[in-house]
Scaffold this motif. Structure first.
Motif, PDB file in Angstrom:
ATOM      1  N   GLU A  21      49.646  35.520  44.573  1.00  0.00           N
ATOM      2  CA  GLU A  21      48.343  35.316  44.154  1.00  0.00           C
ATOM      3  C   GLU A  21      47.944  36.207  43.209  1.00  0.00           C
ATOM      4  O   GLU A  21      47.112  36.124  42.575  1.00  0.00           O
ATOM      5  CB  GLU A  21      47.261  35.689  45.595  1.00  0.00           C
ATOM      6  N   GLU A  22      48.708  37.325  43.257  1.00  0.00           N
ATOM      7  CA  GLU A  22      48.627  38.316  41.844  1.00  0.00           C
ATOM      8  C   GLU A  22      48.901  37.639  40.606  1.00  0.00           C
ATOM      9  O   GLU A  22      48.349  37.660  39.445  1.00  0.00           O
ATOM     10  CB  GLU A  22      49.306  39.703  42.037  1.00  0.00           C
ATOM     11  N   ILE A  23      49.990  36.788  40.714  1.00  0.00           N
ATOM     12  CA  ILE A  23      50.319  36.183  39.334  1.00  0.00           C
ATOM     13  C   ILE A  23      49.500  35.265  39.100  1.00  0.00           C
ATOM     14  O   ILE A  23      49.184  34.852  37.886  1.00  0.00           O
ATOM     15  CB  ILE A  23      51.811  35.399  39.978  1.00  0.00           C
ATOM     16  N   VAL A  50      45.358  44.391  35.556  1.00  0.00           N
ATOM     17  CA  VAL A  50      45.596  44.999  36.740  1.00  0.00           C
ATOM     18  C   VAL A  50      46.269  44.073  37.870  1.00  0.00           C
ATOM     19  O   VAL A  50      47.027  44.500  38.465  1.00  0.00           O
ATOM     20  CB  VAL A  50      43.921  45.524  37.461  1.00  0.00           C
ATOM     21  N   GLU A  51      45.929  42.644  37.734  1.00  0.00           N
ATOM     22  CA  GLU A  51      46.768  41.682  38.372  1.00  0.00           C
ATOM     23  C   GLU A  51      48.264  41.908  38.253  1.00  0.00           C
ATOM     24  O   GLU A  51      49.021  42.058  39.059  1.00  0.00           O
ATOM     25  CB  GLU A  51      46.254  40.513  38.277  1.00  0.00           C
ATOM     26  N   THR A  52      48.535  41.888  36.894  1.00  0.00           N
ATOM     27  CA  THR A  52      50.003  41.911  36.556  1.00  0.00           C
ATOM     28  C   THR A  52      50.626  43.344  37.253  1.00  0.00           C
ATOM     29  O   THR A  52      51.686  43.081  37.453  1.00  0.00           O
ATOM     30  CB  THR A  52      49.982  41.855  34.921  1.00  0.00           C
ATOM     31  N   ARG A 128      45.516  49.602  46.222  1.00  0.00           N
ATOM     32  CA  ARG A 128      44.829  50.316  45.097  1.00  0.00           C
ATOM     33  C   ARG A 128      44.227  49.569  43.964  1.00  0.00           C
ATOM     34  O   ARG A 128      43.161  49.771  43.480  1.00  0.00           O
ATOM     35  CB  ARG A 128      45.579  51.593  44.594  1.00  0.00           C
ATOM     36  N   HIS A 129      45.132  48.415  43.635  1.00  0.00           N
ATOM     37  CA  HIS A 129      44.460  47.662  42.551  1.00  0.00           C
ATOM     38  C   HIS A 129      43.182  46.878  42.964  1.00  0.00           C
ATOM     39  O   HIS A 129      42.317  46.757  42.190  1.00  0.00           O
ATOM     40  CB  HIS A 129      45.472  46.623  42.300  1.00  0.00           C
ATOM     41  N   GLU A 130      43.017  46.517  44.418  1.00  0.00           N
ATOM     42  CA  GLU A 130      41.835  45.888  44.756  1.00  0.00           C
ATOM     43  C   GLU A 130      40.637  47.108  44.727  1.00  0.00           C
ATOM     44  O   GLU A 130      39.581  46.822  44.593  1.00  0.00           O
ATOM     45  CB  GLU A 130      42.188  45.290  46.167  1.00  0.00           C
ATOM     46  N   THR A 131      41.019  48.230  45.269  1.00  0.00           N
ATOM     47  CA  THR A 131      40.223  49.176  45.092  1.00  0.00           C
ATOM     48  C   THR A 131      39.551  49.583  43.795  1.00  0.00           C
ATOM     49  O   THR A 131      38.432  49.673  43.788  1.00  0.00           O
ATOM     50  CB  THR A 131      40.627  50.557  45.854  1.00  0.00           C
TER      51      THR A 131
HETATM   52 FE   LIG Z   1      44.705  40.884  43.064  1.00  0.00          FE
END
Ligand SMILES: [Fe+2]
Length: 160
Positions: A21-23, A50-52, A128-131
């Motif tokens: 899902e991040e990709i 940030v997703e990468t 943390r990326h979601e935060t």
């Molecule tokens: Fe994400």
């Protein structure tokens, strides 16, 4: 040597899914960035970055557990398809994500709760990326001048 219990199938499947899902997310936000201009475009590209980075911090765990994600091209096509299905209006996108993203925090917390100890440092970076994304959205909704600082801070801190 290693007395840790073998991670469960649900954990492994969820880990792989969230990585994928991040990709998808990097392609999703890149596609949205491409139809915007100026500041908004830059912010969407930062969200894609940030997703990468979230995918990068998770990738070693997939390797550790011998998981093979779906092909990148397929995931990117899926992300672009999702981007095509949402409206282009920037404020509406921000509002939509403010509603949607907090529930991902619960998903990531559940993943951490299932995880072997050894995976937790990477998973905390994933969480943390979601935060950071949520902090950006809230700052953006308030019209803060440098809302993107939350995204940059994540990218700087999580640099490999
Ligand atoms: Fe994400």
């Amino acid at each position: 040597m290693n007395d840790e219990p073998v991670p469960g199938q649900t954990y492994l499947e969820t880990l792989q899914l969230y990585y994928e899902e991040e990709i998808e997310g990097e392609a999703y936000f890149t596609a949205i960035a491409e139809r915007l201009e100026g500041d908004a475009r830059e912010k969407m590209q930062l969200l894609a970055d940030v997703e990468t980075r979230a995918a990068e911090v998770t990738a070693p765990l997939l390797q550790r557990h011998g998981l093979t994600p779906r092909p990148r091209d397929e995931l990117h096509a899926e992300g672009r398809k999702q981007a095509a299905s949402v409206g282009a209006e920037y404020d509406a996108l921000i509002a939509r994500w403010r509603r949607e993203f907090p529930r991902y925090m619960e998903d990531f917390a559940r993943l951490e709760a299932m995880a072997p100890e050894r995976d937790l440092p990477a998973l905390r970076e994933l969480t943390r990326h979601e935060t950071a994304a949520i902090a950006f959205l809230e700052a953006e909704a308030k019209g803060e001048a440098d809302s993107a600082r939350h995204l940059r801070a994540y990218l700087e801190r999580a640099a490999p």
